[in-house]
Design a protein around this motif. Structure first.
Motif, PDB file in Angstrom:
ATOM      1  N   MET A  25      -2.139   4.757  10.122  1.00 30.76           N
ATOM      2  CA  MET A  25      -1.141   4.501   9.083  1.00 30.76           C
ATOM      3  C   MET A  25      -1.193   3.045   8.624  1.00 30.76           C
ATOM      4  SD  MET A  25       2.990   4.415   9.385  1.00 30.76           S
ATOM      5  CE  MET A  25       2.840   2.917  10.356  1.00 30.76           C
ATOM      6  N   LEU A  26      -1.268   2.105   9.555  1.00 27.92           N
ATOM      7  CA  LEU A  26      -1.317   0.692   9.196  1.00 27.92           C
ATOM      8  C   LEU A  26      -2.556   0.359   8.375  1.00 27.92           C
ATOM      9  CD1 LEU A  26      -0.145  -0.951  12.554  1.00 27.92           C
ATOM     10  CD2 LEU A  26       1.189  -0.663  10.473  1.00 27.92           C
ATOM     11  N   SER A  86       8.289  -0.184  -2.702  1.00 28.50           N
ATOM     12  CA  SER A  86       9.115  -1.251  -2.130  1.00 28.50           C
ATOM     13  C   SER A  86       9.605  -0.907  -0.725  1.00 28.50           C
ATOM     14  CB  SER A  86      10.306  -1.544  -3.046  1.00 28.50           C
ATOM     15  OG  SER A  86      11.112  -0.387  -3.211  1.00 28.50           O
ATOM     16  N   GLY A  87      10.184   0.284  -0.558  1.00 33.76           N
ATOM     17  CA  GLY A  87      10.715   0.643   0.751  1.00 33.76           C
ATOM     18  C   GLY A  87       9.634   0.750   1.810  1.00 33.76           C
ATOM     19  N   MET A  88       8.515   1.382   1.448  1.00 36.42           N
ATOM     20  CA  MET A  88       7.439   1.601   2.412  1.00 36.42           C
ATOM     21  C   MET A  88       6.818   0.284   2.859  1.00 36.42           C
ATOM     22  SD  MET A  88       4.195   4.169   2.035  1.00 36.42           S
ATOM     23  CE  MET A  88       3.675   3.443   0.471  1.00 36.42           C
ATOM     24  N   LEU A  95       7.555  -4.356  10.185  1.00 34.94           N
ATOM     25  CA  LEU A  95       6.926  -3.849  11.411  1.00 34.94           C
ATOM     26  C   LEU A  95       5.815  -4.765  11.892  1.00 34.94           C
ATOM     27  CD1 LEU A  95       6.460  -1.603  13.518  1.00 34.94           C
ATOM     28  CD2 LEU A  95       4.992  -0.456  11.854  1.00 34.94           C
ATOM     29  N   VAL A  96       5.004  -5.244  10.949  1.00 34.53           N
ATOM     30  CA  VAL A  96       3.895  -6.124  11.321  1.00 34.53           C
ATOM     31  C   VAL A  96       4.433  -7.449  11.871  1.00 34.53           C
ATOM     32  CG1 VAL A  96       1.975  -7.462  10.397  1.00 34.53           C
ATOM     33  CG2 VAL A  96       2.239  -5.071   9.749  1.00 34.53           C
ATOM     34  N   THR A 132      -3.741 -10.373  10.535  1.00 33.90           N
ATOM     35  CA  THR A 132      -4.807 -10.078   9.577  1.00 33.90           C
ATOM     36  C   THR A 132      -4.331  -9.083   8.523  1.00 33.90           C
ATOM     37  OG1 THR A 132      -6.484 -10.467  11.280  1.00 33.90           O
ATOM     38  CG2 THR A 132      -7.165  -9.231   9.335  1.00 33.90           C
ATOM     39  N   LEU A 133      -3.613  -8.044   8.935  1.00 36.05           N
ATOM     40  CA  LEU A 133      -3.058  -7.086   7.982  1.00 36.05           C
ATOM     41  C   LEU A 133      -2.094  -7.762   7.016  1.00 36.05           C
ATOM     42  CD1 LEU A 133      -2.317  -4.002  10.277  1.00 36.05           C
ATOM     43  CD2 LEU A 133      -4.235  -4.302   8.710  1.00 36.05           C
ATOM     44  N   LEU A 134      -1.218  -8.605   7.543  1.00 31.90           N
ATOM     45  CA  LEU A 134      -0.250  -9.289   6.690  1.00 31.90           C
ATOM     46  C   LEU A 134      -0.937 -10.245   5.722  1.00 31.90           C
ATOM     47  CD1 LEU A 134       2.792  -9.576   6.156  1.00 31.90           C
ATOM     48  CD2 LEU A 134       2.822 -11.457   7.795  1.00 31.90           C
ATOM     49  N   PHE A 135      -1.998 -10.902   6.186  1.00 28.19           N
ATOM     50  CA  PHE A 135      -2.752 -11.806   5.310  1.00 28.19           C
ATOM     51  C   PHE A 135      -3.394 -11.039   4.160  1.00 28.19           C
ATOM     52  CE2 PHE A 135      -6.902 -13.594   4.185  1.00 28.19           C
ATOM     53  CZ  PHE A 135      -6.504 -14.829   3.672  1.00 28.19           C
ATOM     54  N   ILE A 136      -3.973  -9.874   4.454  1.00 31.54           N
ATOM     55  CA  ILE A 136      -4.609  -9.078   3.397  1.00 31.54           C
ATOM     56  C   ILE A 136      -3.582  -8.650   2.364  1.00 31.54           C
ATOM     57  CG2 ILE A 136      -5.785  -6.899   2.927  1.00 31.54           C
ATOM     58  CD1 ILE A 136      -7.152  -7.175   5.644  1.00 31.54           C
TER      59      ILE A 136
END
Length: 224
Positions: A25-26, A86-88, A95-96, A132-136
């Motif tokens: 999912m992430l 927006s919500g998702m 979460l991250v 890394t996910l948040l940076f992308i």
């Protein structure tokens, strides 16, 4: 997850089966965001490249008006993308961030209590993965907004006005006004602007909502 199995002494292989759907999912949500932002940034880049070719045609004013309509539609698509998800993606970012904070706190407490070991390496991998996910997410939205906004405006400002007619100059001014009035910002339905200033944009969005409320109250007072 395989790294966690080898690095965490109390984690067995079958324990990792409960995390694969979360990782899928992430990664899928991050990939969806990356594809959308990259596509809009590339379209904006192609429009900017074709802009100078349109100015060299005979009916450059009409071509420029068509480019302006396409740019406005593209900007609205980018704004609606942030509102639709927006919500998702707000929960995704929370979460991250929460996972990063918990993993970092666990890593630091383990180092202070038991010293360095492979268990801390596993927690560090989790923190690095989430960052890394948040940076992308933040970087791709920032790059797309910049290609559609400041870089596009810079191309319009660099046009030699002496070599075009007055009607085309008027269309360029209307184009610049459209860019100022329709900023291509990825906004999570007013909660935050998704860019490299994601954390501070939450406060900016709240200030913006307060200023809008004050403006509405002032207009109502003047009307009464």
């Amino acid at each position: 997850m395989l790294a966690q199995v080898y690095l965490q002494p109390d984690m067995l292989l079958w324990h990792s089966f409960g995390y694969y759907h979360i990782l899928a999912m992430l990664n899928c949500l991050c990939s969806l965001w990356f594809i959308n932002c990259t596509a809009k940034g590339r379209v904006a880049g192609w429009l900017a490249e074709d802009l100078h070719l349109a100015l060299q045609t005979k009916d450059s004013a009409r071509k420029l008006a068509e480019f302006r309509e396409m740019w406005v539609d593209l900007s609205h698509m980018m704004q609606q993308l942030g509102k639709a998800y927006s919500g998702m993606y707000a929960l995704y970012c929370l979460l991250v961030l929460l996972t990063t904070i918990v993993a970092t706190y666990g890593c630091l407490t383990e180092i202070l209590d038991n010293g360095l070991s492979l268990k801390q390496a596993g927690l560090f991998i989790i923190s690095f993965y989430c960052l890394t996910l948040l940076f992308i997410i933040c970087n791709e939205a920032h790059v797309a907004s910049r290609k559609m906004g400041p870089e596009f405006r810079e191309r319009l400002l660099n046009v030699n006005l002496a070599s075009i007619d007055s009607r085309t100059v008027e269309e360029i001014n209307m184009f610049l006004t459209a860019i100022d009035q329709n900023p291509p910002i990825m906004n999570l339905n007013g909660y935050a602007n998704v860019n490299r200033k994601l954390i501070t944009s939450v406060e900016d969005a709240q200030r913006g909502s307060y200023s809008e409320d004050a403006l509405h109250r002032a207009l109502e007072a003047v009307h009464n």
